[in-house]
Motif scaffolding. Structure first.
Motif: not given
Length: 327
Positions: A205-209, A225-233, A235-243
């Protein structure tokens, strides 16, 4: 002050206060939690008043031991706000949420007791509803489907999220990375138990990622097994995860991919989510939208809408409005 005989009592009192005041200043105990209730129509088609998100109360604190070392503890329980009952009364223990004590230093934090596993304690960051909403959260319905963290953790019934008799470690953050571990030194004697549970998480977790990779195994040998990511820009944020979860006993598999987003406009936060799950040969889908309106930093009004399309089951919709207050 020179302590002549007439002043001996005063000296004793002042000495006692001088010894105890620093101890008071170096320790802290707090009560915090979230209270939530709403009116909603569930996926079962029944109109209800109750908890949409999970209500909880916790007592936590620390004592400064000196040299950068602290003793820490947390006791937490969950409740149903409409009835006042504890969540899962009669099945789950009273301190269902957490009961731990530990040490914290420059090397990280170690706790022992009952708590969320390393994976369950962090996955909520990658769902718009924090894996917390019974109407709108795709994560709530599709993540970790076949791998209860402790198959016997609630008086012999399955617990999704926590382990008993656990050791939990969180490292300090280094260059944006954090290592989190949880395991139990005890081997369960229940029928089918094959080993000790463990959970390993690497988080960034650093800055926008933000990103997270996790691997978990329970005492029956079920694996997740779990893998996920988030990008903040802005006022918005998008997130994707695979389980991916696999049940060792029945050789069943679940593969779930979720996509979510949030957008903040002043006091209002808009939310949207989508989930696609492949459970063995069946396909399940989940779509949801919602909005939060912050009356203050602690009090929120919200509306949630979710639609489930599970294999062999007609499309079902749930919706509701509620209020939550953090303290």
């Amino acid at each position: 002050m020179r302590c002549n005989p007439p002043r001996l009592l005063a000296c004793a009192v002042l000495g006692t206060l001088a010894a105890t005041v620093p101890a008071w200043a170096q320790s802290s105990v707090s009560i915090n939690g979230l209270l939530d209730a709403g009116v909603y129509r569930g996926f079962d088609g029944v109109n209800q008043l109750g908890t949409i998100q999970r209500s909880n109360v916790a007592i936590s604190g620390f004592e400064d031991l000196g040299g950068g070392l602290k003793a820490v503890f947390r006791l937490g329980t969950r409740l149903e706000l409409d009835t006042g009952n504890t969540e899962g009364a009669g099945v789950k223990p009273f301190w269902h949420d957490e009961s731990t004590v530990g040490l914290q230093g420059s090397w990280g934090t170690v706790r022992v007791g009952r708590a969320l596993t390393a994976m369950w304690a962090q996955d909520w960051k990658f769902d718009p509803w924090a894996n917390f909403n019974r109407i709108a959260s795709p994560a709530w319905y599709q993540w970790h489907a076949l791998t209860p963290s402790d198959p016997f953790g609630n008086n012999g019934t399955a617990e999704y999220g926590r382990i008993n008799n656990g050791i939990f470690y969180d490292s300090p953050q280094i260059a944006g990375f954090t290592l989190r571990l949880s395991a139990s030194p005890e081997r369960q004697t229940a029928l089918g138990a094959t080993g000790r549970p463990y959970s390993v998480v690497v988080e960034y977790d650093r800055q926008a990622v933000a990103a997270m990779a996790a691997l978990e195994r329970n005492s029956l040998g079920d694996k997740n097994a779990f893998l996920a990511g988030k990008y903040r820009f802005g006022s918005a944020a998008v997130m994707l995860a695979h389980d991916f979860s696999r049940n060792a006993a029945n050789v069943s598999e679940s593969r779930a991919t979720t996509l979510g987003g949030t957008y903040q406009m002043g006091a209002t936060t808009l939310k949207a989510g989508f989930g696609h799950q492949r459970l063995n040969q069946d396909t399940n889908r989940f779509v949801s939208v919602g909005a939060d309106y912050a009356l203050s930093k602690r009090t929120t009004l919200y509306a949630s809408l979710g639609n489930k399309r599970d294999a062999h089951v007609e499309s079902r919709t749930a919706f509701g409005v509620g209020m939550s207050h953090a303290f």
